[in-house]
Write a protein that holds these residues in place. Structure first.
Motif, PDB file in Angstrom:
ATOM      1  N   LEU A   1      39.425 -20.669 -29.957  1.00  0.00           N
ATOM      2  CA  LEU A   1      40.162 -19.416 -29.800  1.00  0.00           C
ATOM      3  C   LEU A   1      41.632 -19.666 -29.467  1.00  0.00           C
ATOM      4  CD1 LEU A   1      37.526 -17.284 -27.876  1.00  0.00           C
ATOM      5  CD2 LEU A   1      38.369 -16.911 -30.193  1.00  0.00           C
ATOM      6  N   VAL A   2      41.883 -20.680 -28.673  1.00  0.00           N
ATOM      7  CA  VAL A   2      43.277 -21.005 -28.355  1.00  0.00           C
ATOM      8  C   VAL A   2      44.000 -21.483 -29.611  1.00  0.00           C
ATOM      9  CG1 VAL A   2      44.797 -22.447 -26.957  1.00  0.00           C
ATOM     10  CG2 VAL A   2      42.703 -21.536 -25.957  1.00  0.00           C
ATOM     11  N   ILE A   3      43.310 -22.243 -30.447  1.00  0.00           N
ATOM     12  CA  ILE A   3      43.920 -22.701 -31.704  1.00  0.00           C
ATOM     13  C   ILE A   3      44.230 -21.512 -32.616  1.00  0.00           C
ATOM     14  CG2 ILE A   3      43.478 -23.986 -33.833  1.00  0.00           C
ATOM     15  CD1 ILE A   3      42.002 -26.060 -32.139  1.00  0.00           C
ATOM     16  N   VAL A   4      43.386 -20.486 -32.600  1.00  0.00           N
ATOM     17  CA  VAL A   4      43.668 -19.266 -33.366  1.00  0.00           C
ATOM     18  C   VAL A   4      44.979 -18.643 -32.892  1.00  0.00           C
ATOM     19  CG1 VAL A   4      42.909 -16.890 -33.757  1.00  0.00           C
ATOM     20  CG2 VAL A   4      41.276 -18.764 -33.962  1.00  0.00           C
ATOM     21  N   ALA A   5      45.181 -18.606 -31.568  1.00  0.00           N
ATOM     22  CA  ALA A   5      46.431 -18.069 -31.022  1.00  0.00           C
ATOM     23  C   ALA A   5      47.626 -18.911 -31.453  1.00  0.00           C
ATOM     24  CB  ALA A   5      46.346 -18.000 -29.501  1.00  0.00           C
ATOM     25  N   VAL A   6      47.446 -20.235 -31.447  1.00  0.00           N
ATOM     26  CA  VAL A   6      48.539 -21.122 -31.889  1.00  0.00           C
ATOM     27  C   VAL A   6      48.884 -20.838 -33.351  1.00  0.00           C
ATOM     28  CG1 VAL A   6      49.169 -23.516 -32.351  1.00  0.00           C
ATOM     29  CG2 VAL A   6      48.000 -22.932 -30.225  1.00  0.00           C
ATOM     30  N   LEU A   7      47.874 -20.654 -34.178  1.00  0.00           N
ATOM     31  CA  LEU A   7      48.114 -20.380 -35.596  1.00  0.00           C
ATOM     32  C   LEU A   7      48.839 -19.047 -35.789  1.00  0.00           C
ATOM     33  CD1 LEU A   7      44.730 -21.577 -37.168  1.00  0.00           C
ATOM     34  CD2 LEU A   7      46.951 -22.738 -37.222  1.00  0.00           C
ATOM     35  N   ALA A   8      48.502 -18.053 -34.972  1.00  0.00           N
ATOM     36  CA  ALA A   8      49.212 -16.774 -35.053  1.00  0.00           C
ATOM     37  C   ALA A   8      50.685 -16.952 -34.690  1.00  0.00           C
ATOM     38  CB  ALA A   8      48.558 -15.749 -34.127  1.00  0.00           C
ATOM     39  N   GLY A   9      50.946 -17.761 -33.655  1.00  0.00           N
ATOM     40  CA  GLY A   9      52.334 -18.036 -33.291  1.00  0.00           C
ATOM     41  C   GLY A   9      53.076 -18.781 -34.385  1.00  0.00           C
ATOM     42  N   VAL A  10      52.394 -19.736 -35.005  1.00  0.00           N
ATOM     43  CA  VAL A  10      53.003 -20.473 -36.116  1.00  0.00           C
ATOM     44  C   VAL A  10      53.308 -19.528 -37.276  1.00  0.00           C
ATOM     45  CG1 VAL A  10      52.573 -22.243 -37.863  1.00  0.00           C
ATOM     46  CG2 VAL A  10      51.979 -22.683 -35.474  1.00  0.00           C
TER      47      VAL A  10
ATOM     48  N   PRO B   1      43.651 -12.076 -23.106  1.00  0.00           N
ATOM     49  CA  PRO B   1      45.081 -11.784 -23.332  1.00  0.00           C
ATOM     50  C   PRO B   1      45.717 -12.638 -24.423  1.00  0.00           C
ATOM     51  CG  PRO B   1      44.729 -12.850 -21.197  1.00  0.00           C
ATOM     52  CD  PRO B   1      43.387 -12.442 -21.704  1.00  0.00           C
ATOM     53  N   ILE B   2      45.295 -13.897 -24.549  1.00  0.00           N
ATOM     54  CA  ILE B   2      45.841 -14.749 -25.609  1.00  0.00           C
ATOM     55  C   ILE B   2      45.419 -14.228 -26.974  1.00  0.00           C
ATOM     56  CG2 ILE B   2      45.748 -17.060 -26.624  1.00  0.00           C
ATOM     57  CD1 ILE B   2      45.579 -18.245 -23.896  1.00  0.00           C
ATOM     58  N   LEU B   3      44.162 -13.821 -27.071  1.00  0.00           N
ATOM     59  CA  LEU B   3      43.656 -13.309 -28.345  1.00  0.00           C
ATOM     60  C   LEU B   3      44.352 -12.004 -28.727  1.00  0.00           C
ATOM     61  CD1 LEU B   3      41.613 -13.680 -30.623  1.00  0.00           C
ATOM     62  CD2 LEU B   3      39.940 -12.451 -29.226  1.00  0.00           C
TER      63      LEU B   3
END
Length: 726
Positions: A4-13, A274-276
């Protein structure tokens, strides 16, 4: 958790890739003729030079504060680790990088907006908004990527409470950069603006952005360092702070009796939610940018509103689906013992969105041309500067009423449906579409710069008419953006306050305690002292600017007639020197005050201090920002065709009433662009510093931190007394 954290990173990217695409498109647009490009290069070089000097000063402070954080956390304080200092540096660097990229692109978009205005409103709006989009997407992209990677690294090295303790350092780094960016940029831009207006427009009777005015280039530089880099750092800090505050409160969750989930899984879900949601907000913001379209002769405000509202509606729909899927089956107990399911969290988010929209609409009413508050100031300008200033102060004070009521009822509503965690989610809901909100805000100074370049390069009147139309909308969006940032700051500060109580182990803060009352009074005083330092800095810098502009008109032959060039570099140097020198005292005051008071008077006094700062700071911020915005548009009411009063009499540009309105606007400038917007950063920075120092203070005073809600699921499940302030 990792996935899930990697999903957030991808959204930021994805946000950063979108920003890169917009940047590539902007640089391919026509920058106009050579004289336009030369003027734009002066603005860009001045803005980037200031930012580099500011960052070199801040680098020294970052090293000092990082060292103090390492020293503070070497003693084995519960849930704290010295690596918080590294997270602090990463937060500061990512915030500074977002400001650097956003401002660089903004100074490329300004001249291209001027050139596009030769072909019509539609093309000019496209370029200006694209420049703002880069700032918005860089802020949310770098913010979410940086925060997610810090959390992912820390959670793989430490237990969850310690990992979140490290993450708070990231928020503190963002807050420190934001404060100095807002204060330093505000001092810079308002010193130049006041000098350009009072001498150029009032004394020398020159038009807006006249190339004969020595302070005009410095004024245009200031639009970028104050309203692009400064606002970007402000919302970067709010965005990150709301996520971190909600994550910390997630530790207070416990599984309800009969729930299908364990306490650990509920806590993990509450920390990751919150990250999601922030990742979803980025996707919705990117989608909203495609709705910003207008026809030739249309209203740019409607186009910008379409993007913001579209993103908010999409967020409201998608977040419901995600919370329904993601939130663990079965009820959970929140920090204060409320039973929470997915729809409780969703309603809290909707309340935050509603409060944000309501505060924005109220701000628009008080700051828009043609509305009663601005017209009342324009009417009072007919009898001179004194009555103009009295009317502006009255409007600013009145404007605090509705926003504070909305925030107050929003907090109660969010708490009733979602516990203290719901209050934090309300702040996050308000900030979830920061990407497009900041794009709309950063569009304004780009349009303003475009108008200045049009005037200085001698473009046809129809070009300036288009840039003025874009700029007029930009003034309103800037005022709404400030109101939005203040409301978000209030909600975020309350979430951080709840997290402070949780981390410190305090069950209640009683007003019967003299130390709490002392802290309350000191906290209520601090925004006034902080504002005084910021306003005095602008006044001192403005005096130097005024004297320099007067000297040049007096000593440079042909300057008034336009046969000699002004020494703009000297004015840029004055603003730069003043901003860098005088931003230090307010910054040190903000960083040192909670630490000193906490160590002198203890945790309870620090809790009272936070309450006083929050209430006083939010009121002062709304008052100053709205009064300044109303003064600004009251002045603009006299420009163009002039102001027609209630009796039908016309007061044209350069009339005595217009000059009185210009004087009022110069008073409002440091209100709305220096002190006012800096206050919302002040209350959040103090809150995050208190949160970071709470375990140390608790250990020093012997407070029973082991009884905090995150460590006492049985007590929460039995509905013990909630964590609250009373």
């Amino acid at each position: 958790m990792t996935a899930l954290v990697i999903v957030a990173v991808l959204a930021g990217v994805a946000a950063l890739v979108f920003a890169g695409f917009k940047t590539s498109w902007i640089v391919q647009q026509d920058p106009g003729e050579d004289h336009m490009k030369e003027i734009a290069s002066w603005i860009q070089s001045g803005a980037m030079a200031f930012l580099k000097k500011e960052y070199s000063v801040l680098a020294v402070m970052l090293v000092i504060v990082a060292g103090l954080l390492v020293f503070q956390n070497l003693g084995g304080v519960s849930d704290r680790h010295p690596s918080i200092a590294l997270a602090f540096v990463v937060g500061a660097v990512t915030s500074g990088l977002a400001g650097f990229i956003g401002m660089r692109v903004a100074t490329q978009a300004n001249v291209r907006t001027t050139a596009a205005a030769k072909h019509g409103l539609t093309q000019a709006l496209d370029v200006a908004f694209a420049g703002g989009s880069v700032m918005g997407m860089c802020v949310v992209g770098l913010g979410l990527v940086g925060l997610s990677l810090v959390f992912l690294t820390a959670s793989n090295l430490f237990e969850l409470p310690t990992a979140l303790g490290v993450v708070t350092g990231f928020s503190m780094g963002a807050s420190l950069i934001a404060l100095f960016a807002r204060v330093g940029g505000g001092i810079y831009t308002k010193a130049a603006d006041v000098g350009a207006d009072l001498v150029g427009k009032v004394e020398q009777d020159l038009p807006e952005d006249s190339p004969r005015n020595p302070a005009v280039i410095a004024d245009n530089v200031g639009d970028n360092v104050g309203d692009v880099a400064g606002m970007g750092a402000d919302l970067f800090e709010s965005y990150v702070g709301s996520i971190v505050g909600t994550m910390v409160l997630g530790l207070g969750f416990t599984a309800a009796a009969g729930s299908n989930s364990t306490t650990t899984s509920i806590q993990t879900a509450a920390v990751l939610t919150p990250i999601l949601l922030a990742a979803l907000g980025i996707v919705c913001s990117i989608g909203g940018t495609f709705l910003v379209r207008t026809k030739e002769g249309g209203n740019p405000q409607h186009a910008l509103d379409s993007g913001s509202i579209g993103a908010a509606v999409a967020m409201a729909v998608v977040s419901a689906v995600i919370l329904l899927i993601f939130w663990p089956a079965g009820a959970a107990y929140g920090v204060s013992g409320h039973v929470l399911e997915w729809w409780n969290l969703y309603l809290a988010m909707l309340i935050g969105l509603a409060v944000g929209v309501g505060v924005g609409l109220t701000t628009s009413y008080y700051c828009s041309i043609g509305k009663r508050p601005v017209r009342s100031i324009a009417e009072n300008s007919k009898t001179g500067p004194a009555t103009n200033i009295i009317a502006g102060l009255s409007v600013g004070m009145e404007s605090t009423t509705l926003p504070l009521l909305m925030i107050a009822f929003g907090v109660v509503g969010a708490y009733e449906v979602g516990d203290l965690y719901g209050v934090a989610l309300a702040a996050l809901g308000m900030l979830s579409t920061t990407g497009i909100q900041l794009a709309v805000d950063a569009y304004g100074p780009i349009a303003d710069n475009a108008g200045g370049i049009a005037e200085m390069s001698g473009q046809p009147p129809e070009v300036r008419a288009i840039t003025d139309k874009l700029d007029a909308v930009g003034n309103t969006t800037a005022a709404i953006g400030k109101g939005f940032a203040i409301a978000a700051a209030a909600m975020t500060a309350l979430a951080l306050f709840a997290a402070f109580l949780q981390e410190s182990g305090l069950a209640t803060i009683s007003l019967n305690n003299p130390r709490v009352m002392a802290g309350l009074f000191v906290g209520g005083m601090l925004p006034y002292l902080f504002s005084s330092l910021a306003m005095r800095a602008v006044g001192n810098a403005a005096m130097d600017m005024i004297e320099e502009v007067r000297r040049q008109f007096r000593e440079v032959p042909g300057l008034r007639e336009g046969t000699a060039a002004p020494d703009s570099a000297r004015c840029v140097a004055i603003s730069t020197g003043a901003a860098l020198k005088q931003m230090i005292a307010p910054g040190i005051l903000a960083v040192a005050s909670p630490i000193v008071l906490g160590f002198l008077l203890g945790l309870e006094a620090l809790g009272g201090f936070l309450a006083g700062v929050t209430v006083s700071g939010v009121l002062m911020a709304i008052f100053m920002s709205n009064a300044g915005g109303a003064w600004d548009n009251a002045k603009k009411s006299f420009e163009g065709e002039g102001y027609r009063d209630s009796q039908g009499q016309l007061y044209p540009k350069k009339s005595e009433a217009h000059k009185a309105a210009v004087v009022g606007d110069t008073v409002g400038d440091p209100f709305k662009d220096t002190a006012g917007p800096s206050l919302n950063i002040l209350i959040k920075l103090i809150s995050i510093i208190a949160l970071i120092t709470a375990p140390t203070l608790a250990a020093r005073s012997g407070s029973p931190t082991e009884t905090k809600p995150s460590d006492a699921p049985a007590a929460v499940a039995a509905h013990d007394q909630p964590v609250s302030a009373s």
